[in-house]
Design a protein around this motif. Structure first.
Motif, PDB file in Angstrom:
ATOM      1  N   LYS A  76      44.755  32.015  46.618  1.00 32.77           N
ATOM      2  CA  LYS A  76      43.608  32.821  47.055  1.00 32.77           C
ATOM      3  C   LYS A  76      43.118  32.386  48.427  1.00 32.77           C
ATOM      4  O   LYS A  76      42.836  33.213  49.303  1.00 32.77           O
ATOM      5  CB  LYS A  76      42.461  32.692  46.043  1.00 32.77           C
ATOM      6  N   THR A  79      45.933  33.329  51.225  1.00 33.33           N
ATOM      7  CA  THR A  79      46.090  34.761  51.472  1.00 33.33           C
ATOM      8  C   THR A  79      44.832  35.362  52.092  1.00 33.33           C
ATOM      9  O   THR A  79      44.912  36.243  52.954  1.00 33.33           O
ATOM     10  CB  THR A  79      46.438  35.507  50.167  1.00 33.33           C
ATOM     11  N   GLN A  80      43.669  34.869  51.682  1.00 34.18           N
ATOM     12  CA  GLN A  80      42.422  35.365  52.261  1.00 34.18           C
ATOM     13  C   GLN A  80      42.338  35.020  53.742  1.00 34.18           C
ATOM     14  O   GLN A  80      41.951  35.847  54.561  1.00 34.18           O
ATOM     15  CB  GLN A  80      41.233  34.782  51.511  1.00 34.18           C
ATOM     16  N   LYS A  81      42.718  33.795  54.085  1.00 34.04           N
ATOM     17  CA  LYS A  81      42.676  33.366  55.484  1.00 34.04           C
ATOM     18  C   LYS A  81      43.658  34.179  56.336  1.00 34.04           C
ATOM     19  O   LYS A  81      43.410  34.415  57.524  1.00 34.04           O
ATOM     20  CB  LYS A  81      43.005  31.874  55.591  1.00 34.04           C
ATOM     21  N   GLU A  85      45.483  40.598  50.513  1.00 33.26           N
ATOM     22  CA  GLU A  85      45.069  40.539  49.126  1.00 33.26           C
ATOM     23  C   GLU A  85      46.296  40.070  48.347  1.00 33.26           C
ATOM     24  O   GLU A  85      47.418  40.165  48.844  1.00 33.26           O
ATOM     25  CB  GLU A  85      44.632  41.921  48.629  1.00 33.26           C
TER      26      GLU A  85
END
Length: 273
Positions: A76, A79-81, A85
């Protein structure tokens, strides 16, 4: 009447051309979608994992069907950085590398060790967590270490680093019988049922089962496993652009203390070794 027939024929031809044009547009859109899915514009990544490995990845069935754990939080964060998604696909451990190879998943985060054999078909990130391995057996067993496994039936997870360790012990002259199963809970159940004398499980994972099963005991083992195979790394398709991107974020997480916080959260104060 003739004009009417001509008009009907012209109308039919126009309709046919419209349908063909729509089909062509649909095919082009599919191609564009495929190109987007494989390029930098992709916004959703599919992570493959084997959700039977607490605290790395598991499901608390009494609460929900959601997969949670250390690896999930790492995925999470990264992938967020990177602006993606991500969704998680639960797969038996021995099916993770094939799923990566055939494109079913984009990356694998499953406490996986970057062995030389696996490196032949997939690429790996830098190591993000290191741990040891443990022999799990019944508390009243005479097995206290690797040498005591002589003549024993030892369970391991199929296609895992622990399976390799068991084979190495056998090569070193310890005459043991190796049995494999797809999931860690199956190994524990086989020990409790008396069908396995012991199992080799990663120590961090084993400790959770030992806490829940006071009739079991665990003993750390020393192995000759190569340094590059020790620890967990993220797996990618060969030559994937994601490898470098994930490594960059992993390095930042190591340096700014974010990874340490996740380790403290999931491993009860233990730090990477």
């Amino acid at each position: 009447m003739k004009n009417s027939k001509q008009l009907m024929l012209m109308f039919a031809m126009i309709m046919m051309m419209t349908i063909l044009a729509a089909c062509g547009t649909s095919n082009n859109d599919s191609a564009n979608d495929k190109e987007t899915a494989n390029g930098d514009e992709k916004k959703v990544l599919t992570m493959g994992t084997s959700a039977d490995y607490p605290p790395f990845e598991y499901v608390e069935t009494s609460k929900s069907d959601e997969i949670m754990g250390f690896d999930i939080d790492v995925a999470k964060a990264i992938t967020q950085k990177l602006g993606y998604e991500f969704k998680v696909k639960d797969i038996d451990f021995n099916g993770l590398v094939p799923s990566l190879e055939n494109g079913t998943v984009d990356f694998v985060l499953a406490g996986m060790s970057p062995t030389e054999e696996r490196k032949k078909t997939v690429d790996f990130s830098d190591i993000y967590y290191k741990s040891n391995h443990m022999i799990v057996t019944k508390a009243d067993s005479k097995i206290k270490g690797a040498k005591d496994l002589k003549g024993a039936t030892v369970g391991v997870q199929l296609a895992s680093i622990q399976e390799g360790i068991a084979k190495d012990l056998k090569k070193d002259g310890i005459d043991l019988t190796i049995e494999n199963r797809n999931r860690i809970p199956d190994l524990v159940q086989e020990i409790k049922a008396g069908r396995f004398d012991a199992a080799i499980i990663e120590d961090t994972v084993a400790k959770g089962y030992l806490e829940d099963n006071p009739d079991l005991a665990g003993y750390l083992i020393e192995t000759d496993t190569k340094t590059e195979e020790a620890g967990s790394a993220i797996a990618f398709q060969k030559d994937s652009e994601l490898t470098e991107k994930f490594n960059t974020e992993l390095k930042k997480m190591m340096e700014n203390g974010e990874m340490e916080k996740l380790i403290l959260k999931w491993f009860g104060g233990e730090t990477a070794k």
